[in-house]
Design a protein around this motif. Structure first.
Motif, PDB file in Angstrom:
ATOM      1  N   SER A   3       0.829  -1.195   0.000  1.00  0.00           N
ATOM      2  CA  SER A   3       0.000   0.000   0.000  1.00  0.00           C
ATOM      3  C   SER A   3       0.872   1.256   0.000  1.00  0.00           C
ATOM      4  CB  SER A   3      -0.908   0.012   1.229  1.00  0.00           C
ATOM      5  OG  SER A   3      -0.143   0.269   2.395  1.00  0.00           O
ATOM      6  N   ALA A   4       0.286   2.357  -0.470  1.00  0.00           N
ATOM      7  CA  ALA A   4       1.007   3.639  -0.497  1.00  0.00           C
ATOM      8  C   ALA A   4       1.362   4.074   0.921  1.00  0.00           C
ATOM      9  CB  ALA A   4       0.159   4.694  -1.187  1.00  0.00           C
ATOM     10  N   GLY A   8       5.075   4.801   2.218  1.00  0.00           N
ATOM     11  CA  GLY A   8       5.398   6.090   2.828  1.00  0.00           C
ATOM     12  C   GLY A   8       6.058   5.916   4.178  1.00  0.00           C
ATOM     13  N   LEU A   9       5.546   4.980   4.968  1.00  0.00           N
ATOM     14  CA  LEU A   9       6.128   4.706   6.279  1.00  0.00           C
ATOM     15  C   LEU A   9       7.545   4.167   6.134  1.00  0.00           C
ATOM     16  CD1 LEU A   9       5.913   4.484   9.341  1.00  0.00           C
ATOM     17  CD2 LEU A   9       4.842   2.242   9.038  1.00  0.00           C
ATOM     18  N   ARG A  10       7.741   3.272   5.180  1.00  0.00           N
ATOM     19  CA  ARG A  10       9.069   2.716   4.954  1.00  0.00           C
ATOM     20  C   ARG A  10      10.064   3.806   4.541  1.00  0.00           C
ATOM     21  NH1 ARG A  10       9.689  -1.950   0.842  1.00  0.00           N
ATOM     22  NH2 ARG A  10       8.016  -2.714   2.134  1.00  0.00           N
TER      23      ARG A  10
END
Length: 196
Positions: A3-4, A8-10
């Protein structure tokens, strides 16, 4: 498929680790000297293995210059976004005055700049990275609609703009960071401005 939100978290986590490694490395370089600090020392200070360090940076030198390429792309985009018809020197002045503080604030404080200036390997890497940045900016300057700049002129203007930024930074360092960097940049660009 990821998922986006997860991507983004990564990316935020990766940036945080890179920032932490850069800060730890700088502290070790200042304390022990650049040559006497190893990748193993930096990794150990961060609680990582040497192998993990290389997932974030390809070399010891790159720990101080990791975000330069991303910044170069953003500066080039800012050059392309300037108003049509603006003179190339004015474009470079406006963009680099705005971005100069961000570029240095991204990774280089007074200690880092002094370390880079006094360490031949780091100065060489900085010049290599700056060459890449100048190429991106020169290309962006030529790509602006209606400029009609040839490669030689765009390269020359970009090199002069880089010299203006370098001179302003050195003057700022000579005065221990007490001078207004923006005013120094303005002064350098005014002195180097092409004739009519």
């Amino acid at each position: 498929m990821e998922s986006a939100e997860r991507q983004g978290l990564r990316q935020r986590t990766r940036r945080a680790v890179r920032t932490e490694l850069a800060e730890l490395a700088l502290a070790l370089f200042v304390e022990r000297g650049y040559e006497d600090t190893t990748v193993e020392d930096i990794a150990a200070a961060a609680g990582l293995s040497k192998r993990s360090f290389f997932r974030y940076f390809p070399s010891k030198e790159d720990v101080l210059f990791g975000d330069v390429e991303d910044l170069a792309d953003r500066v080039a985009d800012a050059v392309r976004a300037r108003p049509a018809g603006e003179e190339p020197w004015a474009v470079l002045h406006a963009v680099l005055r705005e971005w100069e503080a961000r570029i240095h604030a991204a990774q280089w404080d007074m200690a880092a700049l002094r370390l880079i200036e006094s360490t031949p390997a780091l100065r060489a890497r900085l010049h290599q990275r700056r060459d890449g940045m100048r190429d991106r900016i020169s290309t962006a300057l030529r790509e602006r609609p209606g400029t009609g700049l040839d490669t030689f002129t765009a390269d020359l203007l970009t090199a002069c703009a880089a010299a203006a930024i370098d001179a302003a930074t050195r003057e700022w360092l000579r005065h221990d960071g007490t001078d207004d960097r923006g005013e120094l940049v303005d002064r350098a660009f005014t002195m180097l401005a092409p004739g009519p």
